[in-house]
Design an enzyme around this catalytic site. Sequence first.
Site, mmCIF file in Angstrom:
data_model
loop_
_atom_site.group_PDB
_atom_site.id
_atom_site.type_symbol
_atom_site.label_atom_id
_atom_site.label_comp_id
_atom_site.label_asym_id
_atom_site.label_seq_id
_atom_site.Cartn_x
_atom_site.Cartn_y
_atom_site.Cartn_z
ATOM 1 N N ARG A 1 10.167 30.144 48.414
ATOM 2 C CA ARG A 1 10.439 30.163 49.867
ATOM 3 C C ARG A 1 10.028 28.841 50.510
ATOM 4 O O ARG A 1 10.474 28.518 51.616
ATOM 5 C CB ARG A 1 9.659 31.291 50.566
ATOM 6 C CG ARG A 1 9.970 32.730 50.155
ATOM 7 C CD ARG A 1 11.441 33.020 50.095
ATOM 8 N NE ARG A 1 11.954 32.811 48.748
ATOM 9 C CZ ARG A 1 13.243 32.708 48.448
ATOM 10 N NH1 ARG A 1 14.148 32.784 49.399
ATOM 11 N NH2 ARG A 1 13.640 32.528 47.206
ATOM 12 N N GLN B 1 15.407 36.859 40.915
ATOM 13 C CA GLN B 1 15.004 37.346 42.233
ATOM 14 C C GLN B 1 15.275 38.840 42.390
ATOM 15 O O GLN B 1 15.411 39.345 43.506
ATOM 16 C CB GLN B 1 15.728 36.562 43.330
ATOM 17 C CG GLN B 1 15.385 35.075 43.342
ATOM 18 C CD GLN B 1 16.024 34.342 44.500
ATOM 19 O OE1 GLN B 1 15.661 34.546 45.658
ATOM 20 N NE2 GLN B 1 16.974 33.476 44.201
ATOM 21 N N LYS C 1 24.008 29.538 47.380
ATOM 22 C CA LYS C 1 24.757 30.737 46.998
ATOM 23 C C LYS C 1 25.770 31.147 48.065
ATOM 24 O O LYS C 1 26.950 31.344 47.772
ATOM 25 C CB LYS C 1 23.781 31.888 46.735
ATOM 26 C CG LYS C 1 24.437 33.252 46.559
ATOM 27 C CD LYS C 1 23.409 34.333 46.320
ATOM 28 C CE LYS C 1 22.578 34.611 47.550
ATOM 29 N NZ LYS C 1 23.347 35.281 48.627
ATOM 30 N N THR C 2 25.311 31.262 49.300
ATOM 31 C CA THR C 2 26.203 31.706 50.375
ATOM 32 C C THR C 2 27.297 30.681 50.638
ATOM 33 O O THR C 2 28.455 31.041 50.892
ATOM 34 C CB THR C 2 25.394 31.982 51.661
ATOM 35 O OG1 THR C 2 24.363 32.930 51.374
ATOM 36 C CG2 THR C 2 26.284 32.536 52.758
ATOM 37 N N ASP D 1 27.960 40.055 46.546
ATOM 38 C CA ASP D 1 26.784 39.217 46.804
ATOM 39 C C ASP D 1 25.523 39.944 46.331
ATOM 40 O O ASP D 1 25.477 41.172 46.304
ATOM 41 C CB ASP D 1 26.712 38.934 48.310
ATOM 42 C CG ASP D 1 25.640 37.930 48.664
ATOM 43 O OD1 ASP D 1 25.280 37.099 47.800
ATOM 44 O OD2 ASP D 1 25.151 37.968 49.810
ATOM 45 N N GLU D 2 24.486 39.169 45.963
ATOM 46 C CA GLU D 2 23.194 39.728 45.540
ATOM 47 C C GLU D 2 23.386 40.788 44.442
ATOM 48 O O GLU D 2 22.829 41.882 44.497
ATOM 49 C CB GLU D 2 22.452 40.333 46.740
ATOM 50 C CG GLU D 2 22.187 39.377 47.881
ATOM 51 C CD GLU D 2 21.094 38.352 47.579
ATOM 52 O OE1 GLU D 2 20.632 38.292 46.412
ATOM 53 O OE2 GLU D 2 20.716 37.611 48.506
#
Length: 667
Positions: free
Chosen positions: A611, A263, A32-33, A232-233
């Site tokens: 994770r 998420q 994503k980043t 973002d997010e």
Amino acid sequence: MDLVSSLNPSQRKAVEKTDGPLLIIAGAGSGKTKTLTHRIAHLIEQGVPASSILAVTFTNKAAAEMRNRIHTLLESWNIKHETSEQQPNTYDPRFMVHDLFVGTFHSLGAKLLREEAAQFSRTPHFTIADTDDTLSIIKTITKELNLDKEKFPPQQILSSISFRKNNPDKERSEHNFYESIISNIQTKYEEQLLAMNAFDFDDLILKPGMLFLHNEDILKKHASRWRYILIDEYQDINPSQYLLMKLLAKDHKNICAVGDDAQSIYSWRGADFTIFLDFEKDWSEATTILLEENYRSTQNILSAANAVISNNSIGKEKNLFTQNEAGPPIYLVESDSDSREARICVDTIFGLIKNNLAHLDRIAILYRTNAQSRILEEMCIQARLAYQVIGGTRFYDRKEVKDVLAYLKLIINPKDTLSLERIINVPARGLGKEAIKILRNPEKETKKYRNREALSTFLAFLESLRAKANESTLTETITYLVREIKFKEYLNLPPHGARLAKGGKTEEGIRRWENVQELMNAASQYDARGNDKMDNLSAFLETANLYQDADQEKDTLKGIKLMTIHASKGLEFETVFVVGLEEGVLPHERSLTEDVALEEERRLAYVALTRAKKALYLSFARQRKVFGALKMNPPSRFIAEIPNHLIEYTNATTSHTHVDEDFIEYN
């Protein structure tokens, strides 16, 4: 070197789709980043001035990482940038990154308010009131209004005001008694902020949004500055943040939202993930791109996570896949108690390290609530296993735990002035430095002391507490203590059955109360010894002090990581242990009767599973202590949602505490 050559087809499509509304659904570990920062660099490469780009996220850490990555990209590909201050075709990536706004929602709001301070009768040098400041204002107002602080706890009032500010469109009835009181308090609260030339944190988002909504000229001035907006997010956005972004982008429509609805785990902070789900409805010309290739985890871990999240009825359909190997199975361990669960967890970690199957610094233990860390911390300390509590405070260092311990210390040692100073006004009883001076020098006490009655009541309570401790178990003594001082209310837990307010304050009170419950669990171990009551209390306090003072590795890179699942979001580890997979724990008991809450718990489980990079251990206990009493919980429904062929099950309910060697040798 081509800027997009390192991207997969979906990432590349997301980077090169520069104009119009764009929703990037980025599954866990899908880059994503990387996609977001490459998109910004690509815009600049295509000639978009850095000053025309606005990128917002939720934490300073995330913003700093984005800035650093963009700087590295611009430097690596030697992008040219032309500005009025420089000669054409000169290269200065530092200038470009400086010119680019990458920051949090709150930093953006502060910037806008400094520029438009006069619109709110403030100066550009206004202050931002923190939580202590705002709480102090509320306490003053409630005192002036002669409100019962038990019926109107200041923290709960502040939470209600925060909820109002973060949900500006939500209808409310001022004919409702509680709402009318809150409305009156909020009016006085806003007057006080104005008099102080201050805004609170919620104002940093709400005020610019309201200004833009009602003043088209001011909106156009700022909207024309940023031609490209990236968020973002996006699944964590709240209505107030959404309004601000929607207004800034409404004309050019070059808005790019990046996130993963699977998420979305912060509804208790006010996040509304339906905003994410409605993106294509809000922006009819929107393009949606799925990032489904995971670069983090093994296929077995992804298959387990996909299977769990597929049981949610609300969400964007996606299916994560990877080119990584299948990896080991998901290890599932059943224990007979929470203490054995913690012991087996620590023993397994030792086995992994001994067999060179894992590195100490790349292991994480995840749990649903902060209170669960207590027993894990104790096991780590006993085993001399270095650990860190990430995103939180070590159990015996938590304020509410230290407050209860201070009361208990005064039972054993009435001359413990440090403990006395700590709790003399916990909860608030109008006693302070003057009362402490009198207690230190009782012969100097005079009838002029205005709070003699409150002081006498406090001292009488301490005597009753000592009497209770002499005849009762530790658990009974602590129960008496927290009941008599109304500690539950002090920690801001809403009355049973009351609807939780949005925002972190009431949720924080619940977590703090869970820590008190866990302290009772620790104390109950000493009740079973059958010794003298005071001896048990002394032994308990001595152990608590040892855990408080236990040497911890100073190097922040050393030790296994202990954290809540919420704190783990955005992180990754080679080996992950998820403990407490039981009904009532994960999913949490507060979610069991509400479908929406249960689906968020499932998203929380999904975050926990994803994770892990290489190895994933899940565990549950047949019984767990709550308030010092054993409670039986069935295994979490989320375990049953993982296909059997992915799981290797171990029953560790037998008398031994060490797991078999072949259990830890998985490769």
